[in-house]
Design an enzyme around this catalytic site. Structure first.
Site, PDB file in Angstrom:
ATOM      1  N   LYS A  22       0.832  -1.212   0.000  1.00 43.00           N
ATOM      2  CA  LYS A  22       0.000   0.000   0.000  1.00 43.00           C
ATOM      3  C   LYS A  22       0.864   1.259   0.000  1.00 43.00           C
ATOM      4  O   LYS A  22       0.653   2.177  -0.790  1.00 43.00           O
ATOM      5  CB  LYS A  22      -0.900  -0.007   1.243  1.00 43.00           C
ATOM      6  CG  LYS A  22      -1.505   1.339   1.579  1.00 43.00           C
ATOM      7  CD  LYS A  22      -2.376   1.290   2.806  1.00 43.00           C
ATOM      8  CE  LYS A  22      -1.712   1.612   4.111  1.00 43.00           C
ATOM      9  NZ  LYS A  22      -1.448   3.024   4.410  1.00 43.00           N
ATOM     10  N   ASN A  23       1.846   1.301   0.895  1.00 43.97           N
ATOM     11  CA  ASN A  23       2.604   2.539   1.063  1.00 43.97           C
ATOM     12  C   ASN A  23       3.623   2.780  -0.043  1.00 43.97           C
ATOM     13  O   ASN A  23       4.269   3.820  -0.081  1.00 43.97           O
ATOM     14  CB  ASN A  23       3.263   2.574   2.448  1.00 43.97           C
ATOM     15  CG  ASN A  23       2.212   2.739   3.544  1.00 43.97           C
ATOM     16  OD1 ASN A  23       1.061   3.082   3.251  1.00 43.97           O
ATOM     17  ND2 ASN A  23       2.584   2.489   4.783  1.00 43.97           N
ATOM     18  N   CYS A 116      -4.951   8.279   9.641  1.00 40.78           N
ATOM     19  CA  CYS A 116      -5.210   7.547  10.885  1.00 40.78           C
ATOM     20  C   CYS A 116      -4.943   8.418  12.107  1.00 40.78           C
ATOM     21  O   CYS A 116      -4.095   9.307  12.087  1.00 40.78           O
ATOM     22  CB  CYS A 116      -4.292   6.335  10.957  1.00 40.78           C
ATOM     23  SG  CYS A 116      -4.837   4.960   9.969  1.00 40.78           S
ATOM     24  N   ARG A 121       0.506  14.662  13.217  1.00 43.67           N
ATOM     25  CA  ARG A 121       1.209  14.316  11.972  1.00 43.67           C
ATOM     26  C   ARG A 121       1.392  15.579  11.135  1.00 43.67           C
ATOM     27  O   ARG A 121       0.666  15.818  10.165  1.00 43.67           O
ATOM     28  CB  ARG A 121       0.434  13.226  11.216  1.00 43.67           C
ATOM     29  CG  ARG A 121       0.327  11.944  12.022  1.00 43.67           C
ATOM     30  CD  ARG A 121      -0.332  10.840  11.241  1.00 43.67           C
ATOM     31  NE  ARG A 121       0.550  10.272  10.253  1.00 43.67           N
ATOM     32  CZ  ARG A 121       0.160   9.370   9.355  1.00 43.67           C
ATOM     33  NH1 ARG A 121      -1.093   8.966   9.336  1.00 43.67           N
ATOM     34  NH2 ARG A 121       1.012   8.877   8.475  1.00 43.67           N
ATOM     35  N   ASP A 308       4.623   0.488  12.049  1.00 44.63           N
ATOM     36  CA  ASP A 308       3.375  -0.081  11.525  1.00 44.63           C
ATOM     37  C   ASP A 308       3.154  -1.531  11.967  1.00 44.63           C
ATOM     38  O   ASP A 308       2.121  -2.133  11.641  1.00 44.63           O
ATOM     39  CB  ASP A 308       3.339   0.020   9.987  1.00 44.63           C
ATOM     40  CG  ASP A 308       3.205   1.465   9.524  1.00 44.63           C
ATOM     41  OD1 ASP A 308       2.848   2.323  10.345  1.00 44.63           O
ATOM     42  OD2 ASP A 308       3.465   1.737   8.340  1.00 44.63           O
ATOM     43  N   ARG A 400      -9.005   0.196   4.402  1.00 46.28           N
ATOM     44  CA  ARG A 400      -8.093   1.145   3.758  1.00 46.28           C
ATOM     45  C   ARG A 400      -6.743   0.497   3.478  1.00 46.28           C
ATOM     46  O   ARG A 400      -6.028   0.923   2.595  1.00 46.28           O
ATOM     47  CB  ARG A 400      -7.862   2.358   4.672  1.00 46.28           C
ATOM     48  CG  ARG A 400      -9.091   3.197   4.890  1.00 46.28           C
ATOM     49  CD  ARG A 400      -8.783   4.377   5.757  1.00 46.28           C
ATOM     50  NE  ARG A 400      -7.492   4.938   5.369  1.00 46.28           N
ATOM     51  CZ  ARG A 400      -6.746   5.711   6.150  1.00 46.28           C
ATOM     52  NH1 ARG A 400      -7.165   6.022   7.353  1.00 46.28           N
ATOM     53  NH2 ARG A 400      -5.596   6.172   5.733  1.00 46.28           N
TER      54      ARG A 400
HETATM   55  C1  EPZ Z   1       4.452   6.810   6.387  1.00 46.17           C
HETATM   56  O1  EPZ Z   1       3.750   7.951   6.916  1.00 46.17           O
HETATM   57  C2  EPZ Z   1       3.449   5.696   6.305  1.00 46.17           C
HETATM   58  N1  EPZ Z   1       2.336   6.085   5.451  1.00 46.17           N
HETATM   59  C3  EPZ Z   1       2.940   5.332   7.694  1.00 46.17           C
HETATM   60  O2  EPZ Z   1       2.099   4.189   7.573  1.00 46.17           O
HETATM   61  C4  EPZ Z   1       4.114   4.966   8.596  1.00 46.17           C
HETATM   62  O3  EPZ Z   1       3.645   4.748   9.897  1.00 46.17           O
HETATM   63  C5  EPZ Z   1       5.130   6.113   8.598  1.00 46.17           C
HETATM   64  O4  EPZ Z   1       5.528   6.447   7.238  1.00 46.17           O
HETATM   65  C6  EPZ Z   1       6.390   5.784   9.379  1.00 46.17           C
HETATM   66  O5  EPZ Z   1       7.015   4.677   8.825  1.00 46.17           O
HETATM   67  C7  EPZ Z   1       2.444   6.025   4.136  1.00 46.17           C
HETATM   68  O6  EPZ Z   1       3.475   5.698   3.587  1.00 46.17           O
HETATM   69  C8  EPZ Z   1       1.241   6.316   3.340  1.00 46.17           C
HETATM   70  P1  EPZ Z   1       6.653  10.059   8.460  1.00 46.17           P
HETATM   71  P2  EPZ Z   1       4.428   9.381   6.919  1.00 46.17           P
HETATM   72  O7  EPZ Z   1       6.582  11.381   7.788  1.00 46.17           O
HETATM   73  O8  EPZ Z   1       5.384   9.492   5.795  1.00 46.17           O
HETATM   74  C9  EPZ Z   1       7.067  13.319  11.866  1.00 46.17           C
HETATM   75  C10 EPZ Z   1       0.150   2.908   7.897  1.00 46.17           C
HETATM   76  O9  EPZ Z   1      -0.413   2.400   8.897  1.00 46.17           O
HETATM   77  N2  EPZ Z   1       6.897  14.319  10.799  1.00 46.17           N
HETATM   78  O10 EPZ Z   1       7.800   9.186   8.115  1.00 46.17           O
HETATM   79  O11 EPZ Z   1       3.364  10.359   7.019  1.00 46.17           O
HETATM   80  C11 EPZ Z   1       5.828  12.517  12.174  1.00 46.17           C
HETATM   81  O12 EPZ Z   1       4.975  13.213  13.050  1.00 46.17           O
HETATM   82  C12 EPZ Z   1       0.711   4.304   7.931  1.00 46.17           C
HETATM   83  O13 EPZ Z   1       0.260   2.319   6.806  1.00 46.17           O
HETATM   84  C13 EPZ Z   1       7.068  15.651  11.076  1.00 46.17           C
HETATM   85  O14 EPZ Z   1       7.340  16.061  12.219  1.00 46.17           O
HETATM   86  O15 EPZ Z   1       5.278   9.304   8.233  1.00 46.17           O
HETATM   87  C14 EPZ Z   1       6.406  11.261  12.759  1.00 46.17           C
HETATM   88  O16 EPZ Z   1       6.755  11.456  14.098  1.00 46.17           O
HETATM   89  C15 EPZ Z   1       0.374   5.040   9.177  1.00 46.17           C
HETATM   90  N3  EPZ Z   1       6.931  16.567  10.057  1.00 46.17           N
HETATM   91  C16 EPZ Z   1       7.685  11.067  11.965  1.00 46.17           C
HETATM   92  O17 EPZ Z   1       7.943  12.334  11.367  1.00 46.17           O
HETATM   93  C17 EPZ Z   1       6.631  16.195   8.793  1.00 46.17           C
HETATM   94  O18 EPZ Z   1       6.504  17.055   7.913  1.00 46.17           O
HETATM   95  C18 EPZ Z   1       7.686  10.038  10.849  1.00 46.17           C
HETATM   96  O19 EPZ Z   1       6.570  10.270  10.021  1.00 46.17           O
HETATM   97  C19 EPZ Z   1       6.461  14.814   8.512  1.00 46.17           C
HETATM   98  C20 EPZ Z   1       6.606  13.909   9.536  1.00 46.17           C
END
Ligand code: EPZ
Length: 421
Positions: A22-23, A116, A121, A308, A400
């Site tokens: 998915k991701n 979610c 986020r 995840d 989803r």
């Molecule tokens: C991706 O989300 C995945 N989603 C998430 O999977 C997964 O949990 C996550 O990466 C971490 O591996 C998709 O790929 C669609 P991040 P993403 O930006 O990219 C902080 C699932 O269940 N952050 O790597 O949105 C954030 O708050 C989903 O399939 C900022 O501070 O995650 C977190 O603490 C849920 N500022 C950390 O970074 C930003 O601009 C990592 O989040 C972006 C992120």
């Protein structure tokens, strides 16, 4: 709304086919906006999030057709640059259209995303990346309004935060940079397998990207990208969920169409705990042979233990003898499933971002509520091993992100079905 009913205490046995990631396919579908040619994406799972992304692409002026696990994306002559609140607010990954739109169309209006409920986020890093490439950004009425009249230009950008790297901010910046003039360097890039998959897709389209799978990406912008046919990688989180299901239910499962390459940390932890896992090229066998030992896990960016799979692992720990500990470093508030697991008889205490799990002899079926995608999976796993009947409400999150999960589990010997609430 539907609820899931599970009649538990049945070991899972047999074969299961793992779907595409998915991701990976969500940003890859967004990246098709970077070309005027047709793209064919294979191994795409039929999921709610994929439908949402296809709706967004159609609203942006591209035709999409899904046949089996193959999606064909064909741009039309009437391209649009507004991704609406109605579509974007339901899914975090929708924000991935921002980079491709600004790069290709020189402007974009993208609603702030949803997704979610797993804690705050923000999208500051997405904005930092796109801004560094020369786009003007404003926030107006809940929309990110971006423009780059003269096109984007290469830049040096550090995409970092207190937590490490960001998966989708790296994806967004990389997609913007491939059509920018000159060279872009992304420091502290995420190197999750899904980011690598996207980079490989972009390379196949003609992008020039060095440093793939490292924390430093060097991208030399090109004028045009071409349409390609591409197959996405297997879903490592679905794979991990089924591995855990085999251990939890004392089962014996062969997972097909998958790979252990992206799950070394998870496999290592489970083997240390006593689970038998044999990995082959495109499959693996997981067999429960003896009681599993307690575990101590911390979620981290790749190649660390994936956030995840934190919730699903907590379900497994809840019936392992002894005290296990799991610390969440990516989303410190991603623990809503714990109160629901305790409702089923688990003994889990939360101390800050750490769950302390005292293994109990058995869980018992109960009425529980799913809060997000992976929490839904964790409750299903708990239901599979619990004595009696578990009812899980609010399961729309599940659709989803897990393709045909009930069908796959029932084929393995589970008893799980849907009822209308
Ligand atoms: C991706 O989300 C995945 N989603 C998430 O999977 C997964 O949990 C996550 O990466 C971490 O591996 C998709 O790929 C669609 P991040 P993403 O930006 O990219 C902080 C699932 O269940 N952050 O790597 O949105 C954030 O708050 C989903 O399939 C900022 O501070 O995650 C977190 O603490 C849920 N500022 C950390 O970074 C930003 O601009 C990592 O989040 C972006 C992120």
């Amino acid at each position: 709304m539907d609820k899931l009913i599970i009649e538990g205490s049945r070991p899972l046995r047999g074969e299961v086919k793992i779907s595409g990631a998915k991701n990976s396919c969500l940003p890859i579908l967004a990246a098709t906006l970077l070309t005027d040619d047709k793209c064919v994406i294979k191994n795409v799972p039929a999921l709610g999030d994929v439908s949402t992304m296809l709706n967004i692409l159609r609203s942006l002026g591209v035709d999409t057709a899904m046949q089996g696990d193959t999606i064909t994306v064909t741009p039309t002559s009437s391209r649009n640059t507004v991704a609406s609140y109605e579509l974007v607010s339901t899914m975090r990954a929708s924000v991935c259209v921002l980079g491709p739109l600004v790069a290709k169309m020189k402007k974009a209006e993208v609603s702030f995303p949803g997704g979610c409920v797993i804690g705050p986020r923000p999208i500051d890093l997405h904005l930092k990346g796109i801004k560094a490439l020369g786009a003007k950004l404003e926030v107006k009425e809940g929309y990110i309004v971006a423009s780059a009249d003269k096109g984007l230009r290469g830049s040096h950008v550090y995409l970092g935060g207190h937590f490490g790297s960001s998966v989708l901010a790296t994806a967004n910046t990389m997609m913007a940079a491939v059509l920018a003039r000159g060279k872009t360097i992304i420091e502290n890039a995420a190197c999750e397998p899904e980011v690598v998959d996207l980079a490989n897709f972009l390379k196949k389209m003609g992008a020039k990207i060095d440093g793939i799978a490292t924390h430093r990406l060097e991208i030399t912008g090109v004028k045009k990208l071409k349409g390609v046919t591409y197959s996405v990688i297997p879903d490592r989180i679905e794979t991990g969920t089924f591995i855990i299901a085999a251990g939890l239910t004392k089962g014996d499962i062969t997972l097909k169409c998958t790979s252990s390459d992206h799950l070394n940390c998870v496999i290592d932890k489970l083997r240390e705990s006593g689970l038998y896992i044999k990995t082959l090229k495109n499959s693996m066998r997981v067999k429960y042979k003896k009681p599993l030992k307690p575990m101590d896990i911390t979620t981290l960016p790749y190649p660390g233990f994936p956030t995840d799979l934190q919730a699903q692992m907590t379900s497994l720990m809840s019936v392992n003898k002894g005290i296990s500990v799991i610390t969440e470093k990516i989303y410190p508030e991603r623990f809503i499933h714990i109160s629901e697991l305790n409702r089923m008889g688990a003994d889990i205490k939360l101390e800050g971002p750490t769950a302390i799990v005292r293994g109990v002899k058995h869980l018992s079926g109960a009425r529980v509520m799913a809060s997000d995608l992976r929490a839904s999976a964790a409750l299903i796993l708990a239901g599979l091993v619990a004595k009696g009947r578990t009812e899980i409400s609010r399961i729309y999150h599940l659709d989803r992100g897990y393709e045909e999960i009930e069908k796959k589990l029932n084929l393995l010997g589970a008893k799980i079905y849907r009822e209308r609430e």
